[in-house]
Design an enzyme around this catalytic site. Structure first.
Site, PDB file in Angstrom:
ATOM      1  N   HIS A  19       7.934  -8.744  -4.452  1.00 11.08           N
ATOM      2  CA  HIS A  19       7.754  -7.380  -4.954  1.00 11.08           C
ATOM      3  C   HIS A  19       7.075  -7.401  -6.329  1.00 11.08           C
ATOM      4  O   HIS A  19       6.220  -6.570  -6.617  1.00 11.08           O
ATOM      5  CB  HIS A  19       9.116  -6.670  -5.075  1.00 11.08           C
ATOM      6  CG  HIS A  19       9.798  -6.466  -3.756  1.00 11.08           C
ATOM      7  ND1 HIS A  19       9.990  -5.222  -3.211  1.00 11.08           N
ATOM      8  CD2 HIS A  19      10.322  -7.343  -2.877  1.00 11.08           C
ATOM      9  CE1 HIS A  19      10.619  -5.349  -2.043  1.00 11.08           C
ATOM     10  NE2 HIS A  19      10.830  -6.632  -1.825  1.00 11.08           N
ATOM     11  N   ASP A 119       9.182   0.600  -7.357  1.00  9.92           N
ATOM     12  CA  ASP A 119       9.230  -0.043  -6.045  1.00  9.92           C
ATOM     13  C   ASP A 119       9.913   0.889  -5.037  1.00  9.92           C
ATOM     14  O   ASP A 119      10.830   1.637  -5.378  1.00  9.92           O
ATOM     15  CB  ASP A 119      10.021  -1.351  -6.161  1.00  9.92           C
ATOM     16  CG  ASP A 119       9.902  -2.203  -4.909  1.00  9.92           C
ATOM     17  OD1 ASP A 119       9.182  -3.203  -4.961  1.00  9.92           O
ATOM     18  OD2 ASP A 119      10.514  -1.849  -3.875  1.00  9.92           O
TER      19      ASP A 119
END
Ligand code: UDP
Length: 480
Positions: A19, A119
């Site tokens: 990520h 995110d």
């Protein structure tokens, strides 16, 4: 009174390499477009960045780009391993959320945060941002096909496709995901779908995080229209502000031109070990199979040995990344490697603890990639035109591998199997028997991927649109 005009974005990645790595590249792209950037890391990951990258010099040489830390809510000695990653899902919601609010309020008056990119599994940030009147965009780092499957989970339940037990007829077709009607089997769904209990907190977490995305000003995906166009159209009917800007690592390289990269290309959480690029130099064109299972997947000792036997028995040269924490050992388990494997590895193999993956995949000696089908690895393989053997384990990997083998046809799927005979056969199929057709598909996809990030290409244009939309949604508070 003059209006404050400094566009300042706060980027909030989920604290795992798969990520952080694309988020840091997005940060770099936005920085180049003129934004002030604050990039949030957990203290745990920031320490690793400091150890393995030139972060410190980056920090001093770029006053518009700052790193700041925020707790993930776990104690320092928590292993943050794949088995315990769920702890981060819940600790961030509980602990990081109020800390984020305090952090946003603590920025100096002449440089407040005017926009947030978080995110897609940190959507608590949407609550905080909306409470403080700051526009927020979500960046979901998985594939579009996985995102769409997560989004369709309520439909899957309604259609009776979920729940099912892990071992119940895993080849049963799944027809209730629009756009994938004849494609999926149970085993191809994201791994959380292998749960009997739909009240399971991790299952609920993924369903809710995906639905929450609709509350943001836009959804950014690391994919491209020529790869996942039909699925993106389905997603676009629920999320109109959709930006497919991938492969981000290539978009960054293209827009950077001659400017040297300022952030380590691997995200910088591991030290690159061994000189595998020099080893590759000695190997013939497209002869080597690169083997890597990303940054968090672990394998049992039995799986490791089956993979290893399969690789050695295939007779093909291989470069294998065995991370320090790759093997999940049972208590008391012996660690010895059989002598015939050591011999076969010395002869044809190279084992390292971590590799510069993008460079490895771009190396002319590499002819195939045995991968866990993590989304970054899949995109990196696509852009390099390297066909794949997919051995998916978790999260979006099972659906990514299905698309590789059945839609894009640039690889073959070894899902749910791991015995030496299968591994050996798959390696031969990839490197010899099916090589021509797989390479043809991989070359075609690589070409499309490179075109989409060039000026005028879909990802290039979508990124321009994203810049405009971020600027137009930003709020600029009055300076007193
Ligand atoms: N990676 C790397 N060197 C390695 C193994 C992995 O640089 O030896 C990088 C790889 O290039 C990719 C990332 O780690 O960018 C892994 O992300 P992915 O989404 O493929 O898998 P995850 O780690 O999230 O499971």
């Amino acid at each position: 009174m003059e209006q404050q005009t400094v566009p300042h974005l706060l980027l909030i990645p989920f604290p795992a390499l798969g990520h952080i790595s694309p988020m840091i590249k997005l940060a770099e792209l936005l920085y180049q477009a003129g934004f002030h950037i604050t990039f949030l890391n957990t203290p745990h990951n920031y320490d690793r960045h400091l150890r393995f990258t030139d972060l410190q010099s980056r920090f001093t040489s770029s006053p518009r780009f700052r790193f700041q830390t925020i707790s993930d809510g776990l104690p320092p000695d928590h292993p943050r391993s794949v088995q315990l990653i769920r702890d981060i899902f819940f600790s961030t919601q509980l602990v990081t959320k109020p800390l984020l609010r305090d952090l946003l309020l603590s920025f100096p008056q002449d440089l407040p945060v005017t926009g947030i990119i978080a995110d897609g599994i940190m959507t608590f940030a949407i609550d905080v941002a909306q409470d403080l009147g700051i526009p927020i965009f979500i960046f979901r780092t998985c594939s579009a096909c996985a995102f769409w499957a997560y989004r369709c989970i309520p439909k899957l339940i309604e259609a009776g496709d979920l729940p099912f037990e892990d071992h119940d007829d895993m080849d049963r077709p799944i027809n209730s995901v629009p756009g994938m009607e004849t494609l999926l089997r149970r085993r191809d769904l994201p791994s959380i779908c292998r749960m009997k209990d739909l009240e399971n907190p991790v299952f609920q977490f993924f369903v809710n995080e995906t639905l929450n995305t609709a509350r943001a000003s836009g959804l950014i995906l690391n994919t491209f229209d020529d790869l996942e166009g039909p699925i993106l159209s389905h997603i676009g009917s629920h999320f109109p502000q959709l930006y497919s800007i991938g492969p981000i690592h290539t978009l960054l390289k293209t827009r950077q031109g001659d400017t040297p990269p300022s952030v380590a290309s691997n995200g910088g959480l591991w030290e690159e070990g061994g000189n595998c690029l020099a080893w590759l130099e000695s190997k013939p064109f497209k002869s080597v199979l690169y083997v890597s299972f990303g940054s968090i997947v672990s394998v049992t000792r039995d799986e490791l040995l089956e993979l290893w036997y399969g690789l050695v028995n295939s007779g093909k040269p291989f470069l294998w990344v065995i991370r320090k924490d790759l093997i999940a050992r049972k208590e008391g388990e012996e660690g010895e490697i059989p002598a015939e494997l050591e011999g076969g590895t010395k002869e044809r193999g190279c084992v390292v603890g971590w590799a510069p993956q993008e460079e490895v995949l771009a190396h002319p000696a590499v002819g195939g990639f045995l991968t866990h089908s993590g989304w970054n690895s899949t995109l990196e393989s696509i852009i390099a035109g390297v066909p794949m053997i997919c051995w998916p384990q978790l999260s979006d990997q099972p659906i990514n591998s299905r698309f590789v083998s059945e839609v894009w046809r640039n690889g073959i799927d070894m899902k749910d199997r791991c015995d030496r005979v299968t591994v050996e056969k798959m390696v031969r199929d990839l490197m010899v028997d099916q090589r021509e057709e797989l390479e043809k598909a991989a070359d075609k996809m690589a070409d499309l991927a490179r075109k989409c990030v060039r000026e005028g290409g879909s990802s290039y244009c979508n990124f321009e649109r994203l810049l405009e939309d971020i600027r137009s949604t930003m709020s600029f508070p009055q300076l007193s």
